[in-house]
Write a protein that holds these residues in place. Sequence first.
Motif, PDB file in Angstrom:
ATOM      1  N   LEU A 122      -0.580   3.885  -3.879  1.00  0.00           N
ATOM      2  CA  LEU A 122      -1.349   4.324  -5.047  1.00  0.00           C
ATOM      3  C   LEU A 122      -0.425   4.556  -6.231  1.00  0.00           C
TER       4      LEU A 122
ATOM      5  N   ASP B 151      -3.600   5.630 -10.592  1.00  0.00           N
ATOM      6  CA  ASP B 151      -4.587   5.900  -9.540  1.00  0.00           C
ATOM      7  C   ASP B 151      -4.707   7.397  -9.284  1.00  0.00           C
TER       8      ASP B 151
ATOM      9  N   ASN C  84     -12.384   3.686  -5.246  1.00  0.00           N
ATOM     10  CA  ASN C  84     -12.241   2.388  -4.578  1.00  0.00           C
ATOM     11  C   ASN C  84     -10.792   2.051  -4.274  1.00  0.00           C
ATOM     12  N   GLU C  85      -9.885   2.340  -5.235  1.00  0.00           N
ATOM     13  CA  GLU C  85      -8.486   1.971  -5.007  1.00  0.00           C
ATOM     14  C   GLU C  85      -7.877   2.735  -3.826  1.00  0.00           C
TER      15      GLU C  85
ATOM     16  N   MET D  61      -9.229   0.983  -0.708  1.00  0.00           N
ATOM     17  CA  MET D  61      -8.522  -0.281  -0.533  1.00  0.00           C
ATOM     18  C   MET D  61      -7.133  -0.061   0.047  1.00  0.00           C
ATOM     19  N   ALA D  62      -6.427   0.965  -0.446  1.00  0.00           N
ATOM     20  CA  ALA D  62      -5.081   1.249   0.055  1.00  0.00           C
ATOM     21  C   ALA D  62      -5.123   1.631   1.528  1.00  0.00           C
TER      22      ALA D  62
END
Length: 289
Positions: free
Chosen positions: A174, A178, A207-208, A211-212
Amino acid sequence: MPIKASGKGDKSLPAKVVFSRSLEYFYKLAKEEISKGCGSWHDDEVKWVLTVPAIWGDRARQFMKEAAFEAGMAGPLNPDGFEIALEPEGAALACRDKLMHVWRNFGQPPVLRYAVVDCGGGTIDITVHDLEMSSSNVKEVHRASGGAWGGSYVDQNIKKLVQRILGDKVSRKLTDDDWLRFTRQSIEKAKQSIVDDTDQVFFDVPNEMHMAISECGSTLEEAAKSVSGVKARRGRLSLDVKLVEDCFKESLDNISQHVCELVRAVKGICCILVVGDFAGFQQTLADQL
């Protein structure tokens, strides 16, 4: 003094440019609001007051004054149209009328000495004033003091807790942007949801972050199992309120210790007012004091 601008790439701008442009934006909004309520008006009819933390030194205050001038809030044609004020002084004046009303019901003392604990985003500012009941005049009797124990201090502790939940591998994926978005959109929302009977505090997971976690071969449910008192519910993190309270504890303890030392040093303080935004912990702080 360059500071990094938010955005992609390793870009930076001088701090004064960032501050002056920010002030210019709010100055424009304020003028629009005044025009809506008052119609036509002239700059020399308005005095702009910019509040700053009490613990800032002369150099920082001068910096803000220069940034305000560059933003157009004041200038040579209207030198008296702008003033720097300390945040807790503004709070002390705002509390004056309420204090006078309340204390008259207890028998009116000639002078009421009170402390204001102003809980801001970055700093906690504390002042002591005398209120003369007959004239309503307010006089500072002790220089402003405090420390960097405000909301941003708490945010960092919550961020560390979330990093512990996610693990090092996910946390490193991140970016600073982020984490900044997570602080603004999730941490602030979660803090504001805390009330006296809260037992769970929910944090939206952007969302990020999802995703990570996925790129690291895990799920939010698995990450939540890493720390006791944490669950994953409908794509959000659910934390026992005790975990979040612990993130506030160091700040609350620092404030309480400082105020207690102040009360011992300045005799005759009749009441302590806690103002500002400290999520659902104003009462907790008041109880400690």
